[in-house]
Design an enzyme around this catalytic site. Sequence first.
Site, mmCIF file in Angstrom:
data_model
loop_
_atom_site.group_PDB
_atom_site.id
_atom_site.type_symbol
_atom_site.label_atom_id
_atom_site.label_comp_id
_atom_site.label_asym_id
_atom_site.label_seq_id
_atom_site.Cartn_x
_atom_site.Cartn_y
_atom_site.Cartn_z
ATOM 1 N N LYS A 34 0.821 -1.162 -0.083
ATOM 2 C CA LYS A 34 0.006 -0.009 0.057
ATOM 3 C C LYS A 34 0.793 0.923 0.027
ATOM 4 N N THR A 36 2.631 2.546 2.791
ATOM 5 C CA THR A 36 2.145 3.544 4.068
ATOM 6 C C THR A 36 3.449 4.347 4.045
ATOM 7 N N ALA A 82 1.917 -5.344 7.325
ATOM 8 C CA ALA A 82 1.187 -5.046 8.567
ATOM 9 C C ALA A 82 1.627 -3.592 8.885
ATOM 10 N N THR A 99 -5.558 -3.465 8.840
ATOM 11 C CA THR A 99 -4.575 -4.138 8.167
ATOM 12 C C THR A 99 -4.254 -5.449 8.571
ATOM 13 N N THR A 124 4.670 -12.767 14.887
ATOM 14 C CA THR A 124 5.762 -12.244 15.806
ATOM 15 C C THR A 124 5.830 -12.949 17.175
ATOM 16 N N ASP A 125 6.914 -12.605 17.689
ATOM 17 C CA ASP A 125 7.119 -13.405 18.946
ATOM 18 C C ASP A 125 6.166 -12.697 20.069
ATOM 19 N N GLU A 126 5.881 -11.458 19.532
ATOM 20 C CA GLU A 126 4.884 -10.446 20.411
ATOM 21 C C GLU A 126 3.550 -11.251 20.919
ATOM 22 N N TYR A 149 -1.003 -3.860 18.823
ATOM 23 C CA TYR A 149 -0.169 -4.236 17.626
ATOM 24 C C TYR A 149 -0.086 -5.902 17.967
ATOM 25 N N LYS A 153 -1.845 -9.029 15.605
ATOM 26 C CA LYS A 153 -1.162 -10.179 15.083
ATOM 27 C C LYS A 153 -1.701 -11.335 15.614
ATOM 28 N N ASN A 179 14.035 -8.222 14.356
ATOM 29 C CA ASN A 179 14.935 -7.865 13.370
ATOM 30 C C ASN A 179 15.798 -6.751 13.623
ATOM 31 N N LEU A 189 13.865 0.944 17.370
ATOM 32 C CA LEU A 189 15.018 1.498 18.052
ATOM 33 C C LEU A 189 16.381 1.682 17.508
ATOM 34 N N ASN A 248 18.251 -3.713 26.233
ATOM 35 C CA ASN A 248 18.320 -2.439 25.078
ATOM 36 C C ASN A 248 19.375 -1.453 25.400
ATOM 37 N N GLY A 274 2.431 -0.694 29.161
ATOM 38 C CA GLY A 274 2.297 -2.154 28.936
ATOM 39 C C GLY A 274 3.605 -2.680 28.343
HETATM 40 P P1 NAD Z 1 7.536 -2.534 8.104
HETATM 41 O O1 NAD Z 1 6.680 -1.613 9.022
HETATM 42 O O2 NAD Z 1 8.811 -1.929 7.812
HETATM 43 O O3 NAD Z 1 6.791 -2.653 6.696
HETATM 44 C C1 NAD Z 1 5.482 -2.937 6.478
HETATM 45 C C2 NAD Z 1 5.114 -2.879 5.100
HETATM 46 O O4 NAD Z 1 3.562 -3.183 4.871
HETATM 47 C C3 NAD Z 1 5.256 -1.433 4.436
HETATM 48 O O5 NAD Z 1 5.867 -1.645 3.186
HETATM 49 C C4 NAD Z 1 3.780 -0.891 4.303
HETATM 50 O O6 NAD Z 1 3.714 0.008 3.241
HETATM 51 C C5 NAD Z 1 3.210 -2.291 4.011
HETATM 52 N N1 NAD Z 1 1.701 -2.135 4.496
HETATM 53 C C6 NAD Z 1 1.191 -1.810 5.662
HETATM 54 N N2 NAD Z 1 -0.138 -1.777 5.467
HETATM 55 C C7 NAD Z 1 -0.670 -2.196 4.408
HETATM 56 C C8 NAD Z 1 -1.831 -2.501 3.623
HETATM 57 N N3 NAD Z 1 -2.959 -2.422 4.130
HETATM 58 N N4 NAD Z 1 -1.749 -2.989 2.478
HETATM 59 C C9 NAD Z 1 -0.378 -3.492 1.695
HETATM 60 N N5 NAD Z 1 0.441 -3.150 2.334
HETATM 61 C C10 NAD Z 1 0.646 -2.466 3.691
HETATM 62 O O7 NAD Z 1 7.419 -3.930 8.827
HETATM 63 P P2 NAD Z 1 8.522 -4.941 8.846
HETATM 64 O O8 NAD Z 1 9.357 -4.805 10.147
HETATM 65 O O9 NAD Z 1 9.421 -5.060 7.744
HETATM 66 O O10 NAD Z 1 7.565 -6.261 9.200
HETATM 67 C C11 NAD Z 1 7.268 -7.204 8.445
HETATM 68 C C12 NAD Z 1 6.464 -8.199 9.010
HETATM 69 O O11 NAD Z 1 7.138 -8.931 9.988
HETATM 70 C C13 NAD Z 1 5.175 -7.767 9.739
HETATM 71 O O12 NAD Z 1 4.053 -8.545 9.519
HETATM 72 C C14 NAD Z 1 5.584 -7.868 11.151
HETATM 73 O O13 NAD Z 1 4.595 -7.956 12.085
HETATM 74 C C15 NAD Z 1 6.603 -9.002 11.182
HETATM 75 N N6 NAD Z 1 7.691 -9.029 12.101
HETATM 76 C C16 NAD Z 1 8.631 -8.032 12.334
HETATM 77 C C17 NAD Z 1 9.536 -7.951 13.106
HETATM 78 C C18 NAD Z 1 10.651 -6.693 13.128
HETATM 79 O O14 NAD Z 1 11.360 -6.666 13.914
HETATM 80 N N7 NAD Z 1 10.701 -5.843 12.346
HETATM 81 C C19 NAD Z 1 9.655 -8.838 14.087
HETATM 82 C C20 NAD Z 1 8.669 -10.073 13.947
HETATM 83 C C21 NAD Z 1 7.843 -9.957 12.985
HETATM 84 P P1 TYD Z 2 10.886 -1.395 18.843
HETATM 85 O O1 TYD Z 2 12.017 -1.135 17.907
HETATM 86 O O2 TYD Z 2 10.053 -0.367 18.787
HETATM 87 O O3 TYD Z 2 10.511 -2.904 18.833
HETATM 88 P P2 TYD Z 2 9.488 -3.661 19.733
HETATM 89 O O4 TYD Z 2 8.723 -2.764 20.629
HETATM 90 O O5 TYD Z 2 8.470 -4.455 18.764
HETATM 91 O O6 TYD Z 2 10.349 -5.040 20.267
HETATM 92 O O7 TYD Z 2 11.829 -1.498 20.270
HETATM 93 C C1 TYD Z 2 12.644 -2.209 20.919
HETATM 94 C C2 TYD Z 2 12.863 -2.006 22.153
HETATM 95 O O8 TYD Z 2 13.618 -0.858 22.473
HETATM 96 C C3 TYD Z 2 11.731 -2.130 22.978
HETATM 97 O O9 TYD Z 2 12.158 -2.579 24.256
HETATM 98 C C4 TYD Z 2 11.221 -0.465 23.283
HETATM 99 C C5 TYD Z 2 12.499 -0.019 23.293
HETATM 100 N N1 TYD Z 2 12.732 1.333 22.730
HETATM 101 C C6 TYD Z 2 13.321 2.393 23.503
HETATM 102 O O10 TYD Z 2 13.633 2.197 24.406
HETATM 103 N N2 TYD Z 2 13.410 3.556 23.025
HETATM 104 C C7 TYD Z 2 12.861 3.922 21.564
HETATM 105 O O11 TYD Z 2 13.199 5.269 21.251
HETATM 106 C C8 TYD Z 2 12.175 2.904 20.797
HETATM 107 C C9 TYD Z 2 11.772 3.302 19.395
HETATM 108 C C10 TYD Z 2 12.355 1.737 21.485
#
Ligand code: NAD
Ligand code: TYD
Length: 345
Positions: A34, A36, A82, A99, A124-126, A149, A153, A179, A189, A248, A274
């Site tokens: 999309k 976003t 997502a 979404t 996700t692990d969350e 969030y 998921k 990741n 972060l 962190n 939370g």
């Molecule tokens: P991101 O936020 O970097 O990218 C999300 C992408 O989805 C963007 O390109 C956005 O434009 C697209 N998008 C959002 N809403 C949309 C919609 N309605 N239709 C089509 N496209 C849409 O996310 P990411 O970090 O690359 O994560 C990718 C996936 O992995 C997600 O499902 C997330 O829950 C999961 N995940 C991410 C992490 C992480 O650490 N990044 C860890 C575990 C799981």
């Molecule tokens: P984040 O990258 O938002 O991932 P998630 O919340 O999905 O784990 O955050 C990683 C960790 O860092 C989380 O414990 C929240 C913390 N955090 C900070 O302490 N400061 C920040 O500015 C951000 C964005 C996250």
Amino acid sequence: MKVLVTGGAGFIGSNLIRLLLREAPELEITNLDKLTYAGNLENLADVAGLPRYRFIRADVADPRAVERVFKKGFDAVLHLAAETHVDRSLEDAAPFLRTNVLGTHVLLEAARRHGVGRFVHISTDEVYGSPSAGEFFDESAPLKPSSPYAASKAAADLLVLSYVHTFHLPALILRCTNNFGPYQFPEKLLPLAIANAMENRPLPVYGDGMQERDWIFVEDYCRAIHRALERGRTGEIYNVSAGTPRANLDVLRALLALLGKPESLIKFVEDRPGHDRRYALDSGKFRKELGWTPQNDFEQALAATVEWNRANAEWLERCRSGAYRNYYRRHYTQRRKTLERWQKS
Ligand code: NAD
Ligand code: TYD
């Protein structure tokens, strides 16, 4: 094999598409995104012209748009699209439900109707919430999401499992830890801290900074997704983690040392409501059944990520200023008519 990747313009999606185009020549990839605020086609500028890759701008929660795309016929779907940022879900959960829950439902329906042969749902692990000290969640752990969030998921995961059970949709679920790596949007972060540190601005640390995340380099996770596409079993849930948990504060100190910046840039701020204290997965099932192990050492990958952001400071700046949005306008609007014709054909 024709593969539809959703959310391919985001952080993990763009790394995944680049890896698949490089390492899996049998795959033809369509990226449905999309665009976003988190979607950035600049992330894929180097592969945009390849004949095995196509981009289509669409919303996964729009059934008509999704139907048009699925008419092209896909063997597999890798569903990453997502809303992903916990802090944003605390401000407004509505886009997360739309979404992550409704969008997943729209895709599941389309995949079922069109007889897609494999659906890999990226979770996700969350969804498990926070384990106590020394505890590791395996795939049988109960779902106990803390943030909107994570709840969205978890809801999507349950929908996926219902489609496997009721409609025999050949779907499976990956639940991965945090990741890091190139092309991560600078609200998360690590890239936020790197960008701030490079400009000598404070690094906000929520609470006491002793929250623990099990970090995985994005390339390792993308290989795991590829492995799941090839060998994952229908109906299974697989945890994916690298087994490198870090507080962190320790990660931020390491980043500052790599950048040659003082620890005085660390600024403790009010904790996230939370806030999960710890994420920790047992990923033994995925490693054993699918023969996957992470290839990258955490410290080396962290240094490479810092280096990538330093070398791509302009990319980082365009993300922060919003200028990255012009890329789509410049490079894609003149091709929109061709894409529209392709969608309709
Ligand atoms: P991101 O936020 O970097 O990218 C999300 C992408 O989805 C963007 O390109 C956005 O434009 C697209 N998008 C959002 N809403 C949309 C919609 N309605 N239709 C089509 N496209 C849409 O996310 P990411 O970090 O690359 O994560 C990718 C996936 O992995 C997600 O499902 C997330 O829950 C999961 N995940 C991410 C992490 C992480 O650490 N990044 C860890 C575990 C799981
Ligand atoms: P984040 O990258 O938002 O991932 P998630 O919340 O999905 O784990 O955050 C990683 C960790 O860092 C989380 O414990 C929240 C913390 N955090 C900070 O302490 N400061 C920040 O500015 C951000 C964005 C996250």
